[in-house]
Design a protein around this motif. Sequence first.
Motif, mmCIF file in Angstrom:
data_model
loop_
_atom_site.group_PDB
_atom_site.id
_atom_site.type_symbol
_atom_site.label_atom_id
_atom_site.label_comp_id
_atom_site.label_asym_id
_atom_site.label_seq_id
_atom_site.Cartn_x
_atom_site.Cartn_y
_atom_site.Cartn_z
ATOM 1 N N LEU A 51 -7.798 -3.416 0.889
ATOM 2 C CA LEU A 51 -7.148 -3.199 -0.401
ATOM 3 C C LEU A 51 -8.258 -3.005 -1.433
ATOM 4 O O LEU A 51 -9.069 -3.899 -1.653
ATOM 5 N N GLU A 52 -8.295 -1.834 -2.037
ATOM 6 C CA GLU A 52 -9.324 -1.581 -3.044
ATOM 7 C C GLU A 52 -8.897 -2.174 -4.379
ATOM 8 O O GLU A 52 -7.696 -2.293 -4.643
ATOM 9 N N LYS A 111 0.834 -1.210 0.000
ATOM 10 C CA LYS A 111 0.000 0.000 0.000
ATOM 11 C C LYS A 111 0.868 1.260 0.000
ATOM 12 O O LYS A 111 0.593 2.224 -0.727
ATOM 13 N N GLU A 112 1.908 1.213 0.805
ATOM 14 C CA GLU A 112 2.829 2.351 0.881
ATOM 15 C C GLU A 112 3.505 2.635 -0.450
ATOM 16 O O GLU A 112 3.565 3.766 -0.912
ATOM 17 N N TYR A 163 -2.001 -10.321 5.238
ATOM 18 C CA TYR A 163 -3.279 -9.617 5.177
ATOM 19 C C TYR A 163 -3.800 -9.344 6.585
ATOM 20 O O TYR A 163 -3.568 -10.124 7.502
ATOM 21 N N ILE A 177 -0.830 -1.992 -7.773
ATOM 22 C CA ILE A 177 0.257 -2.865 -7.300
ATOM 23 C C ILE A 177 0.794 -3.686 -8.480
ATOM 24 O O ILE A 177 1.999 -3.821 -8.672
ATOM 25 N N ILE A 220 -3.677 6.810 1.414
ATOM 26 C CA ILE A 220 -4.136 5.524 1.957
ATOM 27 C C ILE A 220 -5.386 5.791 2.782
ATOM 28 O O ILE A 220 -5.318 6.392 3.849
ATOM 29 N N PRO A 234 -6.094 1.577 6.004
ATOM 30 C CA PRO A 234 -4.871 0.756 6.034
ATOM 31 C C PRO A 234 -5.157 -0.748 6.112
ATOM 32 O O PRO A 234 -4.250 -1.553 5.930
ATOM 33 N N ALA A 275 1.079 4.119 -2.856
ATOM 34 C CA ALA A 275 0.667 5.469 -2.446
ATOM 35 C C ALA A 275 1.744 6.479 -2.823
ATOM 36 O O ALA A 275 1.477 7.560 -3.342
ATOM 37 N N GLU A 282 -6.317 -0.330 -6.080
ATOM 38 C CA GLU A 282 -4.985 -0.505 -5.488
ATOM 39 C C GLU A 282 -4.335 -1.791 -6.006
ATOM 40 O O GLU A 282 -3.137 -1.823 -6.275
ATOM 41 N N GLU A 283 -5.154 -2.842 -6.135
ATOM 42 C CA GLU A 283 -4.621 -4.090 -6.692
ATOM 43 C C GLU A 283 -4.052 -3.844 -8.084
ATOM 44 O O GLU A 283 -2.958 -4.310 -8.419
#
Lengths: 442, 442
Positions: free
Chosen positions: B309-310, B292-293, B335, B317, B303, B306, B296, B313-314
Motif C-alpha cells: 500500500l503506497e 485497493k480495488e 494485510y 482510501i 494497481i 497488489p 483504483a 493510496e492511503e
Amino acid sequence: MEFMTGVKKKDDVSVKVLLELEEGSFVKVQGAVHSIRDMGEVAFIVLRKSEGLVQCVYEEGKAAFPLKDLKEESAVEVMGIVKKEERAPGGVEVCISEIRVLSEPTEPMPLAVNKWKMNTSLEAMLNMRPIALRNVRERAKFKIQEAVVRAFRDFLHSQGFTEIHTPKIGAKGAEGGANIFKLDYFHRPAVLAQSPQFYKQMMVGVFDRVFEVGPVFRAEKHNTKRHLNEYTSLDFEMGYIDDYTDIMSMETGFLQYLMELLKKEYQKELNILNVQLPKTDQIPSVPFAKAKELVAEKYDRKIRNPFDLEPEEEVLIGRYFKEEYDADFVFITEYPSKKRPFYALDDPKDPRYTLSFDLLFHGLEITTGGQRIHDYRMLSEKIAARGMTEEGMEQYLSAFKHGMPPHGGLGIGLERLTMKLIGEDNVRETTLFPRDLTRLEP
Amino acid sequence: MEFMTGVKKKDDVSVKVLLELEEGSFVKVQGAVHSIRDMGEVAFIVLRKSEGLVQCVYEEGKAAFPLKDLKEESAVEVMGIVKKEERAPGGVEVCISEIRVLSEPTEPMPLAVNKWKMNTSLEAMLNMRPIALRNVRERAKFKIQEAVVRAFRDFLHSQGFTEIHTPKIGAKGAEGGANIFKLDYFHRPAVLAQSPQFYKQMMVGVFDRVFEVGPVFRAEKHNTKRHLNEYTSLDFEMGYIDDYTDIMSMETGFLQYLMELLKKEYQKELNILNVQLPKTDQIPSVPFAKAKELVAEKYDRKIRNPFDLEPEEEVLIGRYFKEEYDADFVFITEYPSKKRPFYALDDPKDPRYTLSFDLLFHGLEITTGGQRIHDYRMLSEKIAARGMTEEGMEQYLSAFKHGMPPHGGLGIGLERLTMKLIGEDNVRETTLFPRDLTRLEP
C-alpha cells in the motif's frame, strides 16, 4: 460495508459478576487452567482469570469432556451452573457441563505457579519471569504497582499538573557524570536520559506544573538489592512555590491519596500480600545534620562524615522515627550542597546546604527532590563555580534567561516505593523485567 | 519536630475560581507576564497561567509598583480587585493594587510567544522549543495530547486492562531488522526497544489484558513529516479474543471515549485550535485488497503492487471513505503476510494474508494491530519458514510453550493521532522535543 461500533459485549463472566449471580445460573467462564485436583469421582479445576481464581467442579459423566485430555495452563472456556460453596474462593463454584479448549501448552510447567508460595529462588523466578508471574502472589505485586502509578497521575491531575512525554535519547545527560549509557545516533554521540530533569524544569515555564511517568537509565555499576540500571521514575515539577516544603506537602498529599486508593480498590491484593499500609497522616521532616545527630546519640554511633549519609544511617533514621514517632516515612531536608546537582538551590543562610530533601520509607530513600535555582545569573555562577561548562546546556539555560518562576520538584523510584509498600527487600521483586549488571534478559 | 500533613492551601486563585468570584473581590493571582500593553494612563498586563490568560489593569497611581520596572516573562504575583469586563478573556479583569515580582528574565524574548499565531517557521520553533511552547496555541496541542493519553488509560482500565512497564533496553529487538539503535550494556551488545511487543504478549499470560504507554525507538533513516526516531506508543494486548475484530472494536471504544473526554474537559483547547472532532460512532472496515480495488476504480489508478500500500493510496482510501461514507477513520484489514512480522496470525483461508489491520485517520496510518499466533508449534514453524532463528527468543517462546490464550493487540502512535486530531500535517508539531535524523536537541 462492515462497521465497527464500539466495544463488543462478551458472554464470558467476570469474577465480580460471577459472585453476584444467583445459584443455578448458567455461565460461561474463560480462563487459564491454573490447577487440576483429581479426586476420583470429582475433580477441582481452578481457572485463573485476571481478577482472581474460580473453582470449577468436574463430575464424571456430567461434563461433555474427558478430564484426562485437560492440561494445566490450557486456555479454556467452561460452561456450567453456579453453586454456592463456602470452601470455594469467594463462596461460589461452577459445576461444569462443558469445557471448550481454546489453546494448549506443549510442555509441562517448570515452576509450580499454582502454589500459594513458589518454593523457588528469586534468581530462578527472574530467569523464568514470563511464567513465574502467573503465580497469584507474584502478579498481585504488580497490581499494587499499577495502583501507585494511577494514584500518582490521578492525584497530580486533580492538582492542576499536566502530563508530559520527554525524549529518552539526548545529546547530554541532565546530571552529567560517568553513569550514562552511550549510543550512536546516526553517527552522532548520544546518551540515554538519567532523568527528565532538564525537560520537566523547562516545561514549568509552559504549564506551571508538570509530571511524567517514564523509564530512566543509569549505567551505575552497583550490584545491590536497591539498584536497577533501568527503572520507572515518577517525576513532577511545580512552579510558583513558596519554598521546598510545598514539594514535600504535595508528595505527602500523593501518598495519602495512594493509601486511600489502595484501601478502596486493591483490598484483594493487599490481603494476598498481607500488607499493612503505612501511616501518611503526618510525615516528620528533619534536617540532614539534625538527623545524623539524633541517630548518633540514640544508637551510640560516631559521625564519621558530617556531609554524607551512609545506608546504615538511613536505616537507623528510619528506625529512630518509627520508635520515637511511630512514623513509616521521614523527610530528610537540607542536604549538603556537595551531594546535590548544580541546579539545587543553596540555602541562603548557609550555602553548604541546599533547600532539598530525600524521603525515606522504612529507612530506604525512595525520593529525591527540592527547590531549584530559577535565576539565570545564580545558575550560571554555580555552573562556573563547579568548574562545569554551559556547553550543551544552552537550551536548558535559555528557559532561565527568558524567565522562570520559583520552582521545585522530585523523582520517585516506582519499584522502590512498591517494594517497601509490600514489605519486600529486593527491588527486583517489584520489577517486571529487571535490568541490572548481569541481567539483560528476559 | 515538624510534620508534613498534605497539600498546602494556596491563596493564588485559579482562572476557574477567578471567573466565579463576585465583582469587588480581592484576589492574588500568580503567573508569567505574557504581555504588557501600555496605553499611557492605563496599561493591560496579561498574565499567563497554566489554564489560560488573565487580564490585569494597571492604572498610574493606583498600583504600588512602577510599570517601567515590569518585564514580559517575569513571574509575578498580582494583587487586586475583580471587575467584570466584557472585552477581557472570560469577561473578568483584575484592577491591580500591587505587583510582587517573583523572578525576572535576563534577556528579551527571541520569539513573540504572546502573539496568537507566531509568524515563525516550524524549524525555528523547534530550535527554541522551551520558549516557543509558551505560546498559548502551541501548548494547547499538548493538552489535547494529555487528553489522548488519559482517555487511553482510563478507558482501558475500565475494560479490565492492567498497566505494565516493560524494559526499553534489551538483548534483541521484537521485530528484528536493521532499524534498531544499538548500545553497549556493560560490555554486552544491547538494543533499544522498537516496541513492547514481546513483553505485552508474554504478559497476556499473566493479566489477560495489558497496556503500556511508553517510548519506542526506531533507527529508521526516514526524513518525512510522518516519522520520528523516538515516539510515544500507546500499546495494548488482550487475551481470550474471538478474532481480530475484538481488537478493532476495543480501539473504536477508546476513540469514542476520547471524543467524549475532549468534549467534556478540553473544550477550551478545542476552541483555541479550532478543532472539529472526527466521527467515531461507526468506523468502516475494509479488506486490504478490496480497498485497493475501490480506490483504483474510483480514482482511475493502476494497481502496481497488489501486496503493498503506497502512501498515496492511503491518502486516497481516506478520501474515498470520507466521500462515500463521511468517515474520518477507516480500518484496513487482512494485510499481506509478507508485510507483517512473523507473530501475525495468517488467515487460515488464505495464508498470503494475515488477520491484522491498520487504522487510517484522514488517510494516515495511526495504528497497526491484529491477532497473534498463540500456538507454539505454529509460531515455531513460521519462524523456521521465514528463515529466522529462535535464538534470543527463548523467553518469548517459553510463554507459548506453557500456554497462551488466543490474543491480539495494537500500537497507536501518540504524536500521529494528536497531529491528525488537531489537523496538523507534521508530526513534530505534536511532539514536545522531537528526535529525527538531524535533531537530537533540545
